[in-house]
Design a protein around this motif. Structure first.
Motif, PDB file in Angstrom:
ATOM      1  N   THR A 157       0.830  -1.208   0.000  1.00 26.87           N
ATOM      2  CA  THR A 157       0.000   0.000   0.000  1.00 26.87           C
ATOM      3  C   THR A 157       0.864   1.257   0.000  1.00 26.87           C
ATOM      4  O   THR A 157       2.071   1.207   0.215  1.00 26.87           O
ATOM      5  CB  THR A 157      -0.929   0.033   1.230  1.00 26.87           C
ATOM      6  OG1 THR A 157      -0.135   0.074   2.418  1.00 26.87           O
ATOM      7  CG2 THR A 157      -1.837  -1.179   1.260  1.00 26.87           C
ATOM      8  N   ALA A 158       0.196   2.367  -0.209  1.00 26.91           N
ATOM      9  CA  ALA A 158       0.783   3.700  -0.065  1.00 26.91           C
ATOM     10  C   ALA A 158      -0.344   4.609   0.410  1.00 26.91           C
ATOM     11  O   ALA A 158      -1.512   4.190   0.476  1.00 26.91           O
ATOM     12  CB  ALA A 158       1.372   4.187  -1.381  1.00 26.91           C
ATOM     13  N   PHE A 159      -0.015   5.841   0.758  1.00 28.02           N
ATOM     14  CA  PHE A 159      -1.071   6.764   1.189  1.00 28.02           C
ATOM     15  C   PHE A 159      -0.674   8.199   0.868  1.00 28.02           C
ATOM     16  O   PHE A 159       0.504   8.510   0.671  1.00 28.02           O
ATOM     17  CB  PHE A 159      -1.376   6.611   2.682  1.00 28.02           C
ATOM     18  CG  PHE A 159      -0.193   6.799   3.602  1.00 28.02           C
ATOM     19  CD1 PHE A 159       0.136   8.052   4.091  1.00 28.02           C
ATOM     20  CD2 PHE A 159       0.594   5.714   3.978  1.00 28.02           C
ATOM     21  CE1 PHE A 159       1.214   8.224   4.940  1.00 28.02           C
ATOM     22  CE2 PHE A 159       1.681   5.879   4.827  1.00 28.02           C
ATOM     23  CZ  PHE A 159       1.995   7.130   5.308  1.00 28.02           C
ATOM     24  N   MET A 160      -1.679   9.054   0.834  1.00 29.03           N
ATOM     25  CA  MET A 160      -1.448  10.460   0.531  1.00 29.03           C
ATOM     26  C   MET A 160      -2.499  11.300   1.251  1.00 29.03           C
ATOM     27  O   MET A 160      -3.681  11.248   0.912  1.00 29.03           O
ATOM     28  CB  MET A 160      -1.505  10.721  -0.969  1.00 29.03           C
ATOM     29  CG  MET A 160      -1.174  12.165  -1.363  1.00 29.03           C
ATOM     30  SD  MET A 160      -1.014  12.363  -3.167  1.00 29.03           S
ATOM     31  CE  MET A 160      -2.724  12.192  -3.678  1.00 29.03           C
ATOM     32  N   PRO A 161      -2.101  12.065   2.260  1.00 25.07           N
ATOM     33  CA  PRO A 161      -3.051  12.981   2.897  1.00 25.07           C
ATOM     34  C   PRO A 161      -3.297  14.184   1.978  1.00 25.07           C
ATOM     35  O   PRO A 161      -2.349  14.766   1.452  1.00 25.07           O
ATOM     36  CB  PRO A 161      -2.323  13.414   4.176  1.00 25.07           C
ATOM     37  CG  PRO A 161      -1.147  12.487   4.314  1.00 25.07           C
ATOM     38  CD  PRO A 161      -0.800  12.069   2.933  1.00 25.07           C
ATOM     39  N   VAL A 162      -4.557  14.528   1.774  1.00 23.90           N
ATOM     40  CA  VAL A 162      -4.907  15.733   1.031  1.00 23.90           C
ATOM     41  C   VAL A 162      -5.856  16.552   1.899  1.00 23.90           C
ATOM     42  O   VAL A 162      -6.297  16.102   2.953  1.00 23.90           O
ATOM     43  CB  VAL A 162      -5.538  15.398  -0.340  1.00 23.90           C
ATOM     44  CG1 VAL A 162      -4.521  14.724  -1.238  1.00 23.90           C
ATOM     45  CG2 VAL A 162      -6.772  14.512  -0.179  1.00 23.90           C
TER      46      VAL A 162
END
Length: 629
Positions: free
Chosen positions: A412-417
């Protein structure tokens, strides 16, 4: 003569009383062998009173007395000298003492011939070396040797020659006194966050200042930190080869914290010990200093480095691991071969979490939308807590989903926006093949310049409650918006890379149980999500393949969408046109459907055309194994 000796002693006393440093007094009985033939062996003693600077240099007063009876005279000639000295000393190992120096000043010659006293003053100089054994910090015995000159103006030296002697050196500390042992003080850099329990093995808690309060230098100092059940081992923080008396050495303090640290559900204090192992004059000793550390609660987190959020994502939390394996096991038994496996696993896991009642829960105290853009202390849930509470904020839901995926081997990966938290799922697919599985490539993350790069598809946690299909669609829109907004920067964090810096903290054992969805629920919800994926992505891929007119390519597009009957029709068209690849593809499809006889026959046809065809040879081995079971 007596007056001169008294003056020397007075000067030495004044020097000692004024000193506030390490001070040494050396007394050396001496034998000198003068080079003049009319002088016999000379006997005497040297006294030195020095201030010791930097544990290396000695500076102070030098006084000596020599006496000799020359040939033809019945009375002695006495040489009484007083001056200054400069030396250096070194202790390469605990008991060994090495020294060297020079001294010079005035000497007074005194003698009595035929009841007449003679005497005059002139200059002297000498150089020497010393080798000794340190009995204890205060007392050293040594042997020395050197060469001395007693000058006379406008003439050759009156007296010169080598000398040797055995002496003692007594050390004093004037001013600050040694209290014994080593002491330590701690400057804690910031409060300890239980989330980063494994990080503190490489990233320091603070700075420790180790002070030598022994009566001599100490060697081979090893500094450790331990805190009972809160540490897995005594972590070595510093290694100091030598620390001089009354000196302080500073080092970073590290800790090997255990999972017990995650039991801090409130801000509090932790008692620990700094253990200092060392040697003094060859004897091993240990000193222990109690320290108190400030610890934050286990859910505390300050946004800054987004990579650090990965510490909440855990693939080893037992309860999460058990749940994820249960769901993925059901999904695995219903996989569409040829269709992207990770899409199907992600759909199954996300829909199953919704099925047990997990949903978005507005965090009114530390809302994600506000706190992930601030420097305030946020409160973030561990994946097990989100399972137990049946909900959480965007980041809480993302951490849980990512943990479930990582538990079954899906990266997985993640990106806060600003208004969303995006979880990215690895399609385990190379970029060169991405167009065979996804219709809207702009909504994906991959390196377009690297055909072998991995492909990630997004899931929007702001749309978690709407299900897998809507979440994926919304996630793609966020990615496309980010790509178009070139003036802003977005932090795409791969979980495995972040774990290399911020290892996961495994929060477990809360004692609260939760129900798993039924097999029928998982199968139905996954099938519905997959149906949407086929409609939005794979149907357009089939239409593109049809435009190519390549029956084998069209057949593979049907396989990826789970339409096996249509795929066979297209493969047979390609086989009729002489395609060996289509023959292998059909054989593999028959093998997948457990038609082992049909698959065997087709692989053999391939080998009749191409006897060394690797795909057919490997396929034939597989069918043989299945038939023998």
């Amino acid at each position: 003569m007596k007056k001169n000796l008294l003056a020397i002693l007075c000067i030495l006393g004044i020097s000692a009383s004024l000193s506030a440093l390490d001070f040494s007094l050396k007394l050396t009985p001496t034998l000198m062998l003068p080079s003049h033939e009319y002088l016999d062996k000379e006997y005497g003693a040297t006294v030195q009173a020095d201030i010791n600077l930097f544990n290396l240099i000695s500076l102070g007063l030098d006084a000596s007395f020599l006496t000799v009876t020359p040939e033809g005279l019945s009375s002695n000639i006495n040489f009484i000298s007083i001056g200054g000295g400069l030396g250096a000393f070194y202790t390469p190992i605990a008991r060994l003492y090495l020294g060297a120096g020079i001294a010079g000043g005035l000497y007074n010659l005194q003698s009595e011939i035929d009841s007449t006293e003679y005497g005059f003053w002139d200059l002297y100089a000498r150089a020497y070396g010393e080798l000794g054994f340190r009995i204890n910090p205060s007392l050293t015995v040594y042997g020395n040797g050197g060469y001395a000159y007693y000058l006379v103006k406008d003439s050759d030296p009156l007296n010169k020659g080598p000398f040797a002697g055995l002496g003692i050196k007594i050390n004093f500390t004037l001013g600050e006194k040694s209290s014994g042992g080593l002491t330590a003080t701690l400057e804690q850099d910031s409060v300890i966050y239980p989330l980063f329990q494994q990080v503190y093995g490489q990233s320091p808690i603070g700075t420790i200042h180790i002070t030598n309060a022994e009566s001599a230098e100490v060697r081979n100092v090893k500094v450790y930190f331990r805190a009972g059940k809160y540490t897995s081992s005594a972590k070595e923080s510093a290694s100091i080869s030598i620390l001089q008396k009354l000196k302080t050495s500073s080092a970073s303090l590290y800790a090997d914290f255990s999972s017990e640290l995650l039991k801090f559900n409130e801000d509090g204090k932790l008692s620990g010990e700094i253990v200092m192992e060392y040697e003094m004059l060859g004897k091993k000793k240990v000193a222990v200093q109690n320290v108190t550390l400030s610890v934050s609660n286990r859910n505390a987190f300050i946004w800054g480095s987004n990579e650090s959020l990965a510490a909440f994502i855990s693939s080893n939390t037992p309860e999460i691991l058990e749940y994820a394996k249960y769901v993925s096991g059901i999904a695995r038994n219903n996989l569409y071969t040829g269709m992207n496996r990770n899409v199907q696993f992600a759909a199954a896991l996300m829909e199953s979490l919704r099925a047990i009642g997990i949903s978005y829960s507005d965090d009114k105290i530390t809302p994600y939308k506000t706190y992930h853009l601030s420097n305030q202390v946020d409160s973030i849930q561990y994946p097990l807590q989100t399972m137990n509470y049946l909900g959480g904020d965007y980041d809480d839901l993302g951490i849980l989903l990512a943990s479930c995926l990582e538990s079954v081997g899906v990266e997985t990966a993640f990106m806060p926006v600003a208004d969303d938290f995006i979880v990215f799922v690895s399609a385990n697919l190379k970029a060169k093949n991405v167009a065979n599985h996804f219709a809207d490539l702009d909504g994906l993350i991959y390196d377009e310049g690297d055909p072998s790069s991995n492909v990630f598809f997004p899931l929007s946690m702001a749309n978690f409650d709407k299900g897998f299909a809507k979440s994926r669609q919304a996630g793609e829109e966020v990615v496309k918006a980010c790509k178009l907004n070139t003036s802003a920067s977005y932090d795409f964090v791969t979980t495995h890379d972040a774990w290399a810096i911020y290892p996961s903290a495994v929060y477990t054992g809360s004692g609260v149980s939760f129900e798993k969805p039924s097999q029928a629920q998982v199968e139905k919800l996954t099938a519905d999500a997959v149906k949407d994926y086929v409609a939005t992505d794979l149907e357009p891929v089939i239409e593109i393949a049809k435009k190519s007119g390549d029956a084998n390519k069209i057949g593979m597009a049907y396989v990826r969408s789970g339409k096996y009957s249509d795929a066979k029709t297209e493969f047979n068209k390609a086989i009729a046109a002489g395609s060996v690849s289509a023959m292998n593809n059909l054989a593999n499809l028959l093998l997948m459907e457990k038609d082992y006889d049909g698959a065997t026959a087709m692989f053999k046809k391939v080998l009749q055309k191409e006897p060394e065809n690797k795909i057919a040879l490997k396929g034939l081995e597989s069918t043989k194994e299945k038939l023998e079971e």
